[in-house]
Write a protein that holds these residues in place. Structure first.
Motif, short mmCIF file in Angstrom:
data_model
loop_
_atom_site.label_atom_id
_atom_site.label_comp_id
_atom_site.label_asym_id
_atom_site.label_seq_id
_atom_site.Cartn_x
_atom_site.Cartn_y
_atom_site.Cartn_z
N ALA A 146 0.82 -1.21 0.00
CA ALA A 146 0.00 0.00 0.00
C ALA A 146 0.86 1.26 0.00
O ALA A 146 2.04 1.24 0.39
CB ALA A 146 -0.91 0.00 1.23
N ALA A 147 0.25 2.37 -0.40
CA ALA A 147 0.95 3.65 -0.45
C ALA A 147 1.40 4.06 0.95
O ALA A 147 0.76 3.75 1.95
CB ALA A 147 0.04 4.72 -1.02
N GLY A 148 2.52 4.76 1.00
CA GLY A 148 3.00 5.34 2.25
C GLY A 148 4.21 4.63 2.81
O GLY A 148 4.98 5.20 3.57
N GLY A 153 4.68 6.58 -3.25
CA GLY A 153 4.04 7.82 -2.81
C GLY A 153 3.35 7.58 -1.47
O GLY A 153 3.57 6.56 -0.84
N THR A 154 2.53 8.48 -1.09
CA THR A 154 2.03 9.61 -1.85
C THR A 154 3.13 10.65 -2.03
O THR A 154 3.80 11.04 -1.06
CB THR A 154 0.83 10.22 -1.12
OG1 THR A 154 -0.23 9.27 -1.10
CG2 THR A 154 0.34 11.50 -1.76
N VAL A 155 3.28 11.09 -3.30
CA VAL A 155 4.19 12.19 -3.57
C VAL A 155 3.39 13.45 -3.87
O VAL A 155 2.24 13.39 -4.31
CB VAL A 155 5.15 11.91 -4.75
CG1 VAL A 155 6.22 10.91 -4.37
CG2 VAL A 155 4.42 11.50 -6.00
N GLY A 176 -6.97 -2.37 4.04
CA GLY A 176 -7.41 -2.00 5.38
C GLY A 176 -7.52 -3.21 6.26
O GLY A 176 -8.44 -4.01 6.12
N GLY A 177 -6.53 -3.39 7.14
CA GLY A 177 -6.60 -4.43 8.15
C GLY A 177 -6.36 -5.85 7.66
O GLY A 177 -6.68 -6.80 8.38
N ILE A 178 -5.78 -6.01 6.49
CA ILE A 178 -5.50 -7.37 6.03
C ILE A 178 -4.19 -7.84 6.68
O ILE A 178 -3.15 -7.20 6.52
CB ILE A 178 -5.35 -7.43 4.49
CG1 ILE A 178 -6.65 -7.00 3.82
CG2 ILE A 178 -4.92 -8.83 4.04
CD1 ILE A 178 -6.55 -6.90 2.30
N TYR A 231 -0.33 -2.73 4.49
CA TYR A 231 0.69 -1.88 5.10
C TYR A 231 0.91 -2.35 6.54
O TYR A 231 1.92 -2.99 6.87
CB TYR A 231 0.27 -0.41 5.05
CG TYR A 231 1.35 0.56 5.46
CD1 TYR A 231 2.09 0.36 6.62
CD2 TYR A 231 1.64 1.69 4.70
CE1 TYR A 231 3.09 1.23 7.00
CE2 TYR A 231 2.64 2.58 5.08
CZ TYR A 231 3.35 2.34 6.23
OH TYR A 231 4.34 3.21 6.59
N THR A 232 -0.06 -2.06 7.43
CA THR A 232 0.13 -2.31 8.86
C THR A 232 0.33 -3.80 9.16
O THR A 232 1.14 -4.16 10.03
CB THR A 232 -1.08 -1.76 9.64
OG1 THR A 232 -1.27 -0.39 9.25
CG2 THR A 232 -0.86 -1.82 11.14
N GLY A 233 -0.35 -4.66 8.44
CA GLY A 233 -0.19 -6.11 8.65
C GLY A 233 1.26 -6.52 8.47
O GLY A 233 1.77 -7.38 9.20
C1 LIG Z 1 2.58 5.23 8.34
C2 LIG Z 1 1.56 5.22 7.26
C3 LIG Z 1 1.69 6.09 6.19
C4 LIG Z 1 0.75 6.09 5.16
N1 LIG Z 1 0.91 6.93 4.11
C5 LIG Z 1 0.01 6.90 3.09
C6 LIG Z 1 0.19 7.72 1.96
O1 LIG Z 1 1.17 8.47 1.83
N2 LIG Z 1 -0.74 7.66 0.99
C7 LIG Z 1 -1.84 6.85 1.05
O2 LIG Z 1 -2.65 6.82 0.13
N3 LIG Z 1 -2.02 6.04 2.12
C8 LIG Z 1 -1.13 6.05 3.12
N4 LIG Z 1 -1.31 5.22 4.19
C9 LIG Z 1 -2.51 4.37 4.25
C10 LIG Z 1 -2.26 2.97 3.72
O3 LIG Z 1 -1.88 2.99 2.37
C11 LIG Z 1 -3.53 2.11 3.88
O4 LIG Z 1 -4.56 2.66 3.07
C12 LIG Z 1 -4.03 2.06 5.31
O5 LIG Z 1 -2.95 2.01 6.22
C13 LIG Z 1 -4.94 0.84 5.56
O6 LIG Z 1 -4.26 -0.36 5.30
P1 LIG Z 1 -3.56 -1.25 6.45
O7 LIG Z 1 -4.60 -1.48 7.52
O8 LIG Z 1 -3.13 -2.51 5.75
O9 LIG Z 1 -2.42 -0.47 6.96
C14 LIG Z 1 -0.37 5.20 5.22
C15 LIG Z 1 -0.49 4.32 6.31
C16 LIG Z 1 0.45 4.31 7.32
C17 LIG Z 1 0.30 3.36 8.46
#
Ligand SMILES: Cc1cc2nc3c(=O)[nH]c(=O)nc-3n(C[C@H](O)[C@H](O)[C@H](O)COP(=O)(O)O)c2cc1C
Length: 367
Positions: A70-72, A94-96, A309-311, A331-333
């Motif tokens: 995921a982004a970030g 990104g996000t950029v 989200g939450g996978i 991401y978080t997983g």
């Molecule tokens: C530290 C952090 C930074 C993030 N930065 C971005 C970002 O720059 N752009 C974006 O679209 N989502 C960003 N996200 C959101 C994730 O891409 C994702 O949509 C969100 O965390 C839910 O997924 P997850 O539960 O698997 O983490 C970020 C999430 C985290 C935890």
């Protein structure tokens, strides 16, 4: 197991338990691995799982498997080869933003370990669109599809948002397999207002016009444009967003970004829960599934959805696909489960797909 028992405690406790430092060091390590072919190959050997049943074709792009980063996580695209070697089927950079920016003051990333969740208010810390374009212009060519998430610079007024997104889009046009228009981060003041009909209409219209201009100039096709939405939108607001997406021929939806809600966090220190920013991880699972289901129903399954989200387990991944997602992101997983989860999920999806294919072919034989 090795990750949870041994590596995670080390990563979490090193650097005085500072979540962002642990993230930076890990990313730094992956960036080094990305630059050394032999090391990336070793990583691939240890982690990646591939199977023909995992392949997806979408937007004219071949994804080796449906599980993306995921982004970030890798905003500036420093570790693409390592993500591929860990077994991801695609990565969203990104996000950029158009202007390079430092993001919010630290600390801005917090662990809620008992809920396998994070709260972040990073605020789009990134080196800017031009720097990412310069990096992506250098060989080697990314081995997996690369999505690029675009956001608004903090310096740019909301009324000028289109100019900011458009400048980034133009400079990165040649390097993105798809582009994600991020109007859903809670950490840039006013950004989420871009999800309102009027703002969104202007933004999507302007970006699609730029898409046509750039593709015509190259004699090629427009790039797939996807919109990333917040889980905090009401169902009615999501329906409206979908109408605007349809009016502008948006290619897909990414659902969802982090949440401002703090429900479902029993036992968390109230001061920690009260940290401003977006919540991600396990507490987001239910709403993410709901939003994906809603979008799939409203669009009769015709609009591709990236479910995020939450996978964190293969079951979570299957549930998200079942809700209507075509591709997945995590991401978080990854922070809590470690890199082994990518292979675990893909193995399970392959077994599941293979079972479905057998059923399908038997069904067609019988008819
Ligand atoms: C530290 C952090 C930074 C993030 N930065 C971005 C970002 O720059 N752009 C974006 O679209 N989502 C960003 N996200 C959101 C994730 O891409 C994702 O949509 C969100 O965390 C839910 O997924 P997850 O539960 O698997 O983490 C970020 C999430 C985290 C935890």
């Amino acid at each position: 197991m090795l990750y949870q028992r041994l590596l995670r405690p080390i990563l979490f406790s090193l650097w005085h338990g500072d979540a962002e430092q642990a993230h930076e060091r890990t990313l730094g390590l992956l960036a080094i691995l990305s630059r050394r072919r032999a090391l990336a190959d070793a990583l691939r050997h240890a982690y990646a799982y591939s199977h023909p049943a995992l392949e997806r074709r979408l937007f004219g792009i071949r994804f080796p498997n449906p599980l993306g980063l995921a982004a970030g996580m890798d905003k500036d695209g420093v570790a693409i080869a390592a993500w591929a070697a860990l077994g991801f089927g695609f990565v969203e950079l990104g996000t950029v933003t158009w202007y390079a920016q430092p993001g919010n003051p630290r600390p801005r990333l917090f662990r809620l370990s008992q809920h396998q969740a994070l709260i972040n208010r990073m605020g789009f810390n990134n080196a800017g669109a031009a720097a990412l374009a310069a990096r992506l212009a250098e060989p080697p060519f990314p081995p997996i599809p690369v999505g690029i998430s675009l956001g608004k610079s903090r310096l740019t007024a909301l009324e000028k948002a289109l100019d900011d997104y458009r400048a980034s889009f133009r400079s990165l046009f040649d390097y993105g397999s798809y582009f994600a228009i991020n109007v859903s981060s809670p950490n840039t003041p006013g950004l989420r207002e871009l999800q309102d009909r009027e703002h969104l209409d202007a933004l999507l219209g302007g970006l699609q016009a730029e898409n046509r201009t750039q593709s015509r100039a190259r004699g090629g096709k427009p790039r797939p444009l996807l919109l990333k939405i917040a889980p905090d939108l009401s169902d009615d607001a999501i329906t409206e967003v979908l109408q605007v997406c349809a009016e502008h021929a948006i290619d897909g939806l990414i659902a969802v970004n982090t949440s401002l809600s703090r429900t479902g966090l029993p036992g968390v220190d109230p001061a920690l829960a009260a940290q401003s920013g977006g919540l991600s991880g396990k507490p987001l699972t239910t709403r993410a599934l709901e939003v994906v289901r809603l979008v799939a129903r409203e669009t009769q399954g015709r609009l591709p959805i990236i479910g995020v989200g939450g996978i964190s387990t293969p079951d979570d991944a299957l549930r998200m696909l079942d809700a209507g997602a075509t591709l997945l992101q995590i991401y978080t997983g990854l922070v809590y489960e470690g890199p082994g989860m990518v292979g675990r999920i893909n193995r399970r999806l392959a077994a599941h797909n293979a079972a479905f294919r057998i059923q399908d072919s038997e069904f067609s034989k019988g008819n």
